[in-house]
Every structure is written in structure tokens, then in C-alpha cells.
Design an enzyme around this catalytic site. Structure first.
Site: not given
Ligand code: SAH
Length: 230
Positions: A53, A79-81
Site C-alpha cells: 500500500r 486512498i480509502s482506509q
């Protein structure tokens, strides 16, 4: 000389240990933040363990990449969790022969996660700079079952449909009808719906016998689904 130095760096204990640190950080994130919150699907957990990530966020944020939170990726986007990525991935019940459409490529992280599980991922991004950046990054990292496109995802990707599943990662005010059309019979679409900048409902839309049903899975907060005037 420069090349020698790079080779030296690559094999230096410092570099190797920093790579291992990130693997450990990923394992820790999965053990502490993802599994305890109920994500069980093996393929999803493996994908989270495998995809680096940190390489999808700006370098100055690498140290925060394995905390369970969203991070800025430029152009007002995030960027999403990781938990939300894991939850959405598990929710579509991904299978190895699936063709999946994603709306909102952003950093490319969600697409990379899906690509480890399914046959092919088609992903659309509306911001040209993010499209170019994620396309390059996904290619460099060797994710070659991901097809990218710069467009308004409202219209889906008709030539490549219908899709086994659709994952929308920006909050729309309603479910775009073209996306419903491009969902296979028996398919699943996960999409945040609601007012921008407020909490939205994360809807699971299913299609059976030509009819669609939707139910709320949880309340979430996504960046807005925007439109391109063509
Ligand atoms: N899935 C991404 C999340 C990015 S945030 C990731 O893993 O990083 C949502 C993204 O949706 C943003 O990049 C935003 O530009 C994009 N977006 C918003 N509206 C869109 C639309 N109509 N079509 C395609 N992309 C859109």
C-alpha cells in the site's frame, strides 16, 4: 559508479530491513485492524498482505501507509482506509473468474487488491493526472490484468461489460443507471450513495431476474462522485 551504488543499496541490510518492515507492518495491520473488524475472506486477506500500500501514497506518507485510515493522494482525493477496501472487496464475493469494474481508480490500490483475486479489473478515473499516475504505477508493479481508462465513470465501460461485480469508490447521489445495465444477472455492485461531504450509505445493489435490490451495509464517508461535461 552510480549503478554500483544502486546495487550496493539494494543489497544493503538497511534496504532489506525496510522492505521487511513494510511486510511486517502489513501483517500487523491485518491482525490488528482488518481481522478484528470481521473481514474473513482468505483471498481478500491474502491480497491485503501482498499489495504494498505504501507504494500507492506519496513517499512522505509511507510511514503512515499501514495505519487504518484514508490518506491524501493529491487533487483533493484520498486512498480509502484499508478496512473499507477489505470490506468492499469481501462484500462483492470475488471469484477467480470474475471480471470487475471499478469506478474511481484514484491511487490504483483498490484495483491492485482486486487484481490479485479476480481474472480482470477494468477501472475508470475522471482526473487525468490520477489516471496517468496510477496507470504507470500499476504497470511498473506488474499488475497486468488491470485495464485503465480516463473517463466519467457514470457511463461505465459498455464495450467490456457486463461485469460480475462493480465497485464504486466515490459517493454518488444516486446509482448511475448505466452501471446497473452493465451488471451481470446475479451480479453485485457496491456503491456509496448520499450527499457529498456528509455520511453516505454504502449500498449493496444486486440484480436478479432483471430486478435490482439494494440494502445499506454501513455508513461511510467518501469523496464525491463528480461528472465530466462532454
Ligand atoms: N479506489 C481509489 C479511491 C480513490 S478516491 C483508491 O484505491 O485509491 C475516489 C476516486 O474517484 C477519485 O480519484 C476521484 O477522482 C474518482 N472519481 C470521482 N468521480 C468519478 C467519476 N465520475 N468517474 C471516474 N472516477 C471518478
Amino acid at each position: 559508479m552510480a549503478r554500483l551504488f544502486i546495487v550496493f543499496l539494494l543489497f544493503s541490510p538497511l534496504f532489506l530491513s525496510s522492505q521487511n518492515d513494510y511486510l511486517e507492518a502489513r501483517e500487523r495491520m491485518i491482525a490488528d485492524d482488518i481481522k478484528p473488524r470481521g473481514v474473513k475472506d482468505k483471498a481478500t486477506l491474502n491480497a491485503l498482505n501482498e499489495v504494498p500500500r505504501h507504494l500507492f501514497v506519496p513517499q512522505e506518507l509511507w510511514s503512515q501507509a499501514y495505519r487504518d485510515g484514508p490518506l491524501p493522494i493529491g487533487y483533493g482525493q484520498t486512498i480509502s482506509q484499508p478496512y473499507i477496501v477489505a470490506f468492499m472487496t469481501e462484500a462483492i464475493k470475488p471469484e477467480s473468474d470474475f471480471k470487475v469494474l471499478e469506478i474511481g481508480t484514484g491511487s490504483g490500490y483498490q484495483a491492485a487488491i482486486l487484481s490479485r483475486i479476480v481474472d480482470s479489473v477494468y477501472t475508470i478515473e475522471i482526473i487525468d493526472e490520477l489516471y496517468s499516475r496510477s496507470k504507470k504505477q500499476l504497470k511498473e508493479l506488474g499488475y497486468n490484468n488491470i485495464m485503465t481508462k480516463s473517463a466519467d465513470g457514470y457511463f461505465g465501460w459498455e464495450e467490456k461489460g457486463p461485469f460480475d461485480a462493480i465497485v464504486v469508490t466515490a459517493a454518488a447521489e444516486f446509482v448511475p443507471p448505466p452501471l446497473i445495465d452493465q451488471l451481470k444477472e446475479g451480479g453485485r455492485m457496491i456503491i456509496p450513495v448520499g450527499t457529498p461531504f456528509a455520511t453516505q450509505q454504502l449500498l449493496m445493489v444486486t440484480k436478479k431476474g432483471g430486478k435490482t435490490k439494494s440494502r445499506n451495509l454501513m455508513f461511510v464517508r467518501f469523496v464525491p462522485f463528480t461528472r465530466r461535461s462532454e
